[in-house]
Design a protein around this motif. Structure first.
Motif, PDB file in Angstrom:
ATOM      1  N   PRO A 184       0.834  -1.205   0.000  1.00  0.00           N
ATOM      2  CA  PRO A 184       0.000   0.000   0.000  1.00  0.00           C
ATOM      3  C   PRO A 184       0.870   1.258   0.000  1.00  0.00           C
ATOM      4  O   PRO A 184       2.034   1.224   0.427  1.00  0.00           O
ATOM      5  N   MET A 185       0.304   2.356  -0.485  1.00  0.00           N
ATOM      6  CA  MET A 185       1.016   3.624  -0.553  1.00  0.00           C
ATOM      7  C   MET A 185       0.629   4.464   0.664  1.00  0.00           C
ATOM      8  O   MET A 185      -0.493   4.964   0.756  1.00  0.00           O
ATOM      9  N   VAL A 186       1.564   4.592   1.614  1.00  0.00           N
ATOM     10  CA  VAL A 186       1.316   5.361   2.834  1.00  0.00           C
ATOM     11  C   VAL A 186       2.429   6.386   3.003  1.00  0.00           C
ATOM     12  O   VAL A 186       3.606   6.021   3.087  1.00  0.00           O
ATOM     13  N   ASP A 187       2.058   7.653   3.055  1.00  0.00           N
ATOM     14  CA  ASP A 187       3.014   8.734   3.270  1.00  0.00           C
ATOM     15  C   ASP A 187       3.176   8.995   4.759  1.00  0.00           C
ATOM     16  O   ASP A 187       2.288   8.694   5.570  1.00  0.00           O
ATOM     17  N   SER A 188       4.288   9.599   5.121  1.00  0.00           N
ATOM     18  CA  SER A 188       4.534  10.007   6.494  1.00  0.00           C
ATOM     19  C   SER A 188       4.240  11.495   6.620  1.00  0.00           C
ATOM     20  O   SER A 188       4.757  12.295   5.839  1.00  0.00           O
ATOM     21  N   GLY A 189       3.407  11.859   7.585  1.00  0.00           N
ATOM     22  CA  GLY A 189       3.118  13.272   7.757  1.00  0.00           C
ATOM     23  C   GLY A 189       1.899  13.524   8.609  1.00  0.00           C
ATOM     24  O   GLY A 189       1.246  12.605   9.107  1.00  0.00           O
ATOM     25  N   LEU A 190       1.598  14.811   8.769  1.00  0.00           N
ATOM     26  CA  LEU A 190       0.445  15.256   9.539  1.00  0.00           C
ATOM     27  C   LEU A 190      -0.786  15.203   8.641  1.00  0.00           C
ATOM     28  O   LEU A 190      -0.776  15.713   7.512  1.00  0.00           O
ATOM     29  N   ALA A 191      -1.863  14.625   9.135  1.00  0.00           N
ATOM     30  CA  ALA A 191      -3.034  14.372   8.302  1.00  0.00           C
ATOM     31  C   ALA A 191      -3.586  15.643   7.668  1.00  0.00           C
ATOM     32  O   ALA A 191      -3.917  15.664   6.472  1.00  0.00           O
ATOM     33  N   SER A 192      -3.719  16.723   8.422  1.00  0.00           N
ATOM     34  CA  SER A 192      -4.334  17.938   7.890  1.00  0.00           C
ATOM     35  C   SER A 192      -3.515  18.539   6.760  1.00  0.00           C
ATOM     36  O   SER A 192      -4.077  18.944   5.726  1.00  0.00           O
ATOM     37  N   ALA A 193      -2.199  18.605   6.931  1.00  0.00           N
ATOM     38  CA  ALA A 193      -1.344  19.163   5.875  1.00  0.00           C
ATOM     39  C   ALA A 193      -1.349  18.271   4.638  1.00  0.00           C
ATOM     40  O   ALA A 193      -1.407  18.756   3.500  1.00  0.00           O
ATOM     41  N   TRP A 194      -1.285  16.970   4.857  1.00  0.00           N
ATOM     42  CA  TRP A 194      -1.310  16.014   3.743  1.00  0.00           C
ATOM     43  C   TRP A 194      -2.630  16.109   2.987  1.00  0.00           C
ATOM     44  O   TRP A 194      -2.659  16.060   1.754  1.00  0.00           O
ATOM     45  N   LEU A 195      -3.719  16.285   3.721  1.00  0.00           N
ATOM     46  CA  LEU A 195      -5.034  16.357   3.092  1.00  0.00           C
ATOM     47  C   LEU A 195      -5.136  17.591   2.190  1.00  0.00           C
ATOM     48  O   LEU A 195      -5.669  17.522   1.075  1.00  0.00           O
ATOM     49  N   LEU A 196      -4.611  18.716   2.651  1.00  0.00           N
ATOM     50  CA  LEU A 196      -4.608  19.920   1.820  1.00  0.00           C
ATOM     51  C   LEU A 196      -3.822  19.683   0.529  1.00  0.00           C
ATOM     52  O   LEU A 196      -4.232  20.143  -0.548  1.00  0.00           O
ATOM     53  N   GLN A 197      -2.717  18.961   0.637  1.00  0.00           N
ATOM     54  CA  GLN A 197      -1.924  18.652  -0.560  1.00  0.00           C
ATOM     55  C   GLN A 197      -2.695  17.774  -1.526  1.00  0.00           C
ATOM     56  O   GLN A 197      -2.691  18.002  -2.739  1.00  0.00           O
ATOM     57  N   ARG A 198      -3.368  16.762  -1.008  1.00  0.00           N
ATOM     58  CA  ARG A 198      -4.123  15.864  -1.883  1.00  0.00           C
ATOM     59  C   ARG A 198      -5.308  16.604  -2.521  1.00  0.00           C
ATOM     60  O   ARG A 198      -5.629  16.401  -3.692  1.00  0.00           O
ATOM     61  N   PHE A 199      -5.972  17.458  -1.738  1.00  0.00           N
ATOM     62  CA  PHE A 199      -7.108  18.197  -2.272  1.00  0.00           C
ATOM     63  C   PHE A 199      -6.675  19.192  -3.349  1.00  0.00           C
ATOM     64  O   PHE A 199      -7.481  19.577  -4.203  1.00  0.00           O
ATOM     65  N   ALA A 200      -5.416  19.632  -3.296  1.00  0.00           N
ATOM     66  CA  ALA A 200      -4.913  20.574  -4.300  1.00  0.00           C
ATOM     67  C   ALA A 200      -4.608  19.881  -5.626  1.00  0.00           C
ATOM     68  O   ALA A 200      -4.434  20.562  -6.645  1.00  0.00           O
ATOM     69  N   GLU A 201      -4.528  18.555  -5.626  1.00  0.00           N
ATOM     70  CA  GLU A 201      -4.248  17.817  -6.857  1.00  0.00           C
ATOM     71  C   GLU A 201      -5.505  17.707  -7.713  1.00  0.00           C
ATOM     72  O   GLU A 201      -6.618  17.653  -7.181  1.00  0.00           O
ATOM     73  N   PRO A 202      -5.349  17.667  -9.024  1.00  0.00           N
ATOM     74  CA  PRO A 202      -6.528  17.598  -9.907  1.00  0.00           C
ATOM     75  C   PRO A 202      -7.360  16.351  -9.632  1.00  0.00           C
ATOM     76  O   PRO A 202      -6.834  15.281  -9.351  1.00  0.00           O
ATOM     77  N   GLN A 203      -8.662  16.528  -9.703  1.00  0.00           N
ATOM     78  CA  GLN A 203      -9.609  15.421  -9.590  1.00  0.00           C
ATOM     79  C   GLN A 203     -10.310  15.280 -10.936  1.00  0.00           C
ATOM     80  O   GLN A 203     -10.973  16.211 -11.408  1.00  0.00           O
ATOM     81  N   ALA A 204     -10.176  14.130 -11.548  1.00  0.00           N
ATOM     82  CA  ALA A 204     -10.741  13.925 -12.878  1.00  0.00           C
ATOM     83  C   ALA A 204     -12.258  14.047 -12.839  1.00  0.00           C
ATOM     84  O   ALA A 204     -12.916  13.625 -11.875  1.00  0.00           O
ATOM     85  N   HIS A 205     -12.822  14.630 -13.890  1.00  0.00           N
ATOM     86  CA  HIS A 205     -14.272  14.729 -13.998  1.00  0.00           C
ATOM     87  C   HIS A 205     -14.873  13.321 -14.091  1.00  0.00           C
ATOM     88  O   HIS A 205     -14.313  12.430 -14.735  1.00  0.00           O
TER      89      HIS A 205
END
Length: 325
Positions: free
Chosen positions: A215-236
């Protein structure tokens, strides 16, 4: 527990840590951390009096147990201090059955493929749910030859499930564990209650799956990581679903607020063709029940209101399904 109550006051290092604990001993699971460390010693020492206590022999007398615990608490104080220093990581895959039921009902409604993100993913075993078979009452999804089958005692309504196409799964944890690391695997075993053979076998099988499908698991703080993921494009035409189980109790008030803020920002950007879902399996505020709740945003009808989808056993043994309404 009774032996620890007798012995701890004589174990200077560990007793001092507990006496000076900065938070709440119960909600922080301090005794769970300590007994997990002791369980780990029993697993790694392959027997002895601790091994007998944890299931590999006749129970010791109180006097024998007190002597062994006193010695272990003294000689292994540094290692036990490390166990006390971080939250528990059970990574119980049975909890993921509720996530699959939610995704199945969503897929039955609109058929959208889904990108899954997990907060507090530990070793990432929950992220491998597409490789598990899930039995939700009369419904079943997943591969027929799955190494892991999750079949909770299903109560309440039937789940209107459909197979959900998972286009990606990724998680984050402050201290991720590695399924390929023997010490990390033993740590996960130590967090199980001794004697729970079914849970132990399920963990072994899930770790085997994870070694085949890392599995793909990053190391970090959940809130900061979530902002990064939300900033990535989401396909229509795809849904982004964020899942967390038994995590918020270990997060600070500031971190919980930061996670909520990240959802509010992402929810405001959600569109009918790019919906967002938050799926949480957490203790109710009064700790009277574990609730599976779902919030959705789609820029139209769904406004992020949290809805109760089910009540659940803390380790996923049963699910009382209410549905998504």
């Amino acid at each position: 527990m009774e032996a620890l109550a007798r012995v701890l006051p004589r174990a200077a290092t560990i007793f001092a840590i507990i006496e000076r604990w900065p938070g709440d001993l119960a909600s922080d699971g301090v005794i769970f951390r300590l007994t997990a460390g002791l369980h780990d010693f029993a697993l790694s020492d392959h027997g002895g009096v601790l091994g007998a206590l944890y299931g590999s022999g006749p129970l010791p007398s109180d006097a024998q147990l007190d002597r062994v615990l006193a010695r272990v608490l003294d000689e292994r104080a540094a290692a036990l201090s490390r166990w006390l220093s971080h939250p528990t990581q059970t990574n119980e895959v049975a909890r993921v059955a509720g996530l699959v039921a939610v995704l199945g009902e969503l897929a039955a409604r609109d058929g959208l493929p889904c990108e899954v993100l997990e907060l507090g993913a530990s070793a990432g075993l929950n992220l491998n749910f597409p490789h598990y078979a899930i039995v939700a009452g009369a419904a079943r999804v997943g591969p027929g030859d799955a190494r892991v089958t999750l079949a909770p005692d299903w109560r309440g309504r039937a789940a209107a499930m459909a197979p959900c196409d998972i286009i990606g799964a990724r998680g984050v944890d402050l201290h991720p564990l590695d399924p390929a690391n023997a010490d990390d695997c033993r740590s996960l075993s130590a967090y199980l209650w001794p004697g729970e053979a079914a849970r132990a076998a399920r963990l072994v099988a899930a770790l085997d799956v994870a070694r085949c499908h890392p599995p793909m698991v990053d190391s970090g703080l959940a809130s900061a990581w979530l902002l990064q993921r939300f900033a990535e494009p989401q396909a229509h035409g795809t849904r982004r679903a964020v899942f967390h189980s038994m995590v918020l109790q270990y997060a600070s008030a500031a971190e919980r607020a930061a996670i909520d803020f990240a959802f509010s920002l992402a929810g405001a950007r959600a569109e009918p063709g790019r919906p967002l879902a938050r799926i949480s399996l957490e203790w109710r505020a009064d700790r009277g029940a574990v609730e599976l709740r779902v919030a959705q945003w789609d820029g139209a009808a769904q406004r992020g209101e949290s809805r109760l989808a089910a009540l659940c056993h803390p380790y996923g043994e049963w699910i009382e399904w209410r549905g998504l309404g």
